[in-house]
Design an enzyme around this catalytic site. Structure first.
Site, mmCIF file in Angstrom:
data_model
loop_
_atom_site.group_PDB
_atom_site.id
_atom_site.type_symbol
_atom_site.label_atom_id
_atom_site.label_comp_id
_atom_site.label_asym_id
_atom_site.label_seq_id
_atom_site.Cartn_x
_atom_site.Cartn_y
_atom_site.Cartn_z
ATOM 1 N N SER A 197 0.835 -1.208 0.000
ATOM 2 C CA SER A 197 0.000 0.000 0.000
ATOM 3 C C SER A 197 0.862 1.248 0.000
ATOM 4 C CB SER A 197 -0.902 -0.006 1.241
ATOM 5 O OG SER A 197 -1.645 1.190 1.337
ATOM 6 N N GLY A 198 0.332 2.317 -0.602
ATOM 7 C CA GLY A 198 1.051 3.583 -0.624
ATOM 8 C C GLY A 198 0.924 4.377 0.657
ATOM 9 N N CYS A 316 -10.250 0.295 9.134
ATOM 10 C CA CYS A 316 -10.966 -0.012 7.893
ATOM 11 C C CYS A 316 -12.360 -0.562 8.158
ATOM 12 C CB CYS A 316 -10.166 -0.997 7.063
ATOM 13 S SG CYS A 316 -8.559 -0.335 6.577
#
Length: 376
Positions: A197-198, A316
């Site tokens: 993930s960035g 999340c």
């Protein structure tokens, strides 16, 4: 509304690195489509190619093994849903502590899902995994997280690689929390696919990548117009990808300079004697702990009022604060689990941040104990 002064929730998202911001803004100034053959298109394509090399470098991957996606969740779904189809998988193997992105993707395949239990230290039961691999017929897709996002527990990936790698089964690793902090060495190790993930390393949200070996090149989720060497359709978000690449290049030095392991150790040493720290072998940037009787929802609200941002687990779940399935899988009593707080550090963390948290949490404990004394 003022921005919280102290940010200690890097496992949810890390602040934007200056290098990533500069790359993002420069990319936004360019016009065109990366698939166009004219000069404007080639300039955008060059941004993406540069970023692919930067991300590959940090992941220990070959450039051609990097497939850019819109998020790590998309990459996870491509690996599991697309992988199950490409490899004609007959069942999905996950652990009881996986991120929702993994569990939901496993369910979405419609295949049987075999769940490996967690031990009390947060590690998966390798004996159970070995038994499943040895006895299960058909082709398994084993999907496991390297570092748990809630506890920071590091799974014994070398032993998992040795168990799954030599078999006919497929191994996918959720490396979102490991990327940039551990040596993934993707090109030279057993996993067939990895997701990264960035925004966990200081890039903007909205960009991730799936790492794929050559034999997994037919794993698809979004067919589209043939972008990403035909492995993920849709016009690439060149500016976001450029920022991801810049973050991948800048993150290691900035993370090392922050010396997060020392800061985390300082925080742990300052916790009250009755505090319980969850997990055995953990990544050095996170501590998940509980003080019995001090509920996480109450503590988080009090800390937020003091300008301290921490969490109780995964970010999340649409902002929900509920019981942790990870701690439950580790056998933590519900009344203790509901007191859990996760403090996670990153490239921007400082000793002053830790001092502020220690002072703030102590004030929360003092008020809580005073209330409990009055109630008694």
């Amino acid at each position: 509304m003022t921005r919280p002064a102290i940010y200690l929730d890097h496992n949810a998202a890390s602040p934007l690195l200056p290098e990533a911001r500069s790359a993002l803004l420069a990319g936004l100034d360019l016009v065109g489509n990366p698939s166009s053959v004219h000069g404007h298109g080639r300039a955008l394509r060059n941004l993406i190619d540069t970023a692919r090399g930067q991300v590959a470098g940090l992941a220990g991957a070959e450039r051609k093994q990097v497939v850019f996606t819109g998020s790590a969740t998309e990459a996870i779904t491509q690996a599991i849903v697309g992988g199950a189809k490409a490899f004609a998988s007959t069942a999905i193997v996950i652990s009881a502590g996986e991120h929702a992105a993994v569990t939901k993707a496993a369910e979405a395949t419609g295949l049987p899902v075999i769940t490996i239990r967690l031990l009390s230290d947060g590690c998966i039961d390798l004996d159970q995994l070995a038994g499943v691999i040895a006895t299960e017929e058909g082709n398994l897709l084993v999907a496991l997280g390297w570092v748990n996002n809630e506890t920071g527990v590091v799974q014994p990936m070398g032993r998992i690689n040795a168990l799954v790698g030599p078999t006919r089964h497929t191994l996918f690793v959720d490396a979102v929390q490991a990327f940039g902090k551990l040596d993934l060495a993707f090109a030279s190790t057993a996993p067939d696919m990895m997701a990264i993930s960035g925004h966990k390393i200081g890039a903007p949200a909205g960009v991730g990548a799936l790492l794929v070996k050559a034999h997994a090149d037919l794993v698809r989720l979004i067919p589209g117009g043939g972008q990403e060497q035909g492995r993920r359709g849709g016009t690439e978000a060149a500016a976001l990808i450029a920022a991801f690449g810049a973050a991948a290049e800048a993150f290691p030095a900035r993370y090392a300079a922050a010396d997060v392991e020392t800061l985390t150790a300082k925080l742990q040493a300052a916790l009250p004697a009755e505090a319980v720290v969850f997990g055995g072998a953990r990544l050095g940037n996170v501590i998940n702990f509980a003080v019995p009787g001090v509920k996480s929802a109450t503590a988080m609200m009090a800390l937020d009022l003091l300008g301290l941002s921490v969490s109780s687990g995964s970010a999340c779940s649409s902002g929900k604060v509920g019981p942790s399935h990870v701690l439950a899988a580790m056998g933590v009593a519900p009344e203790l689990a509901e007191c859990a707080l996760r403090v996670s550090l990153g490239w921007s963390s400082t000793a002053d941040d830790i001092d502020a948290f220690i002072a703030g949490y102590q004030s929360v404990l003092t008020r809580q104990r005073a209330r409990q004394g009055q109630a008694a």
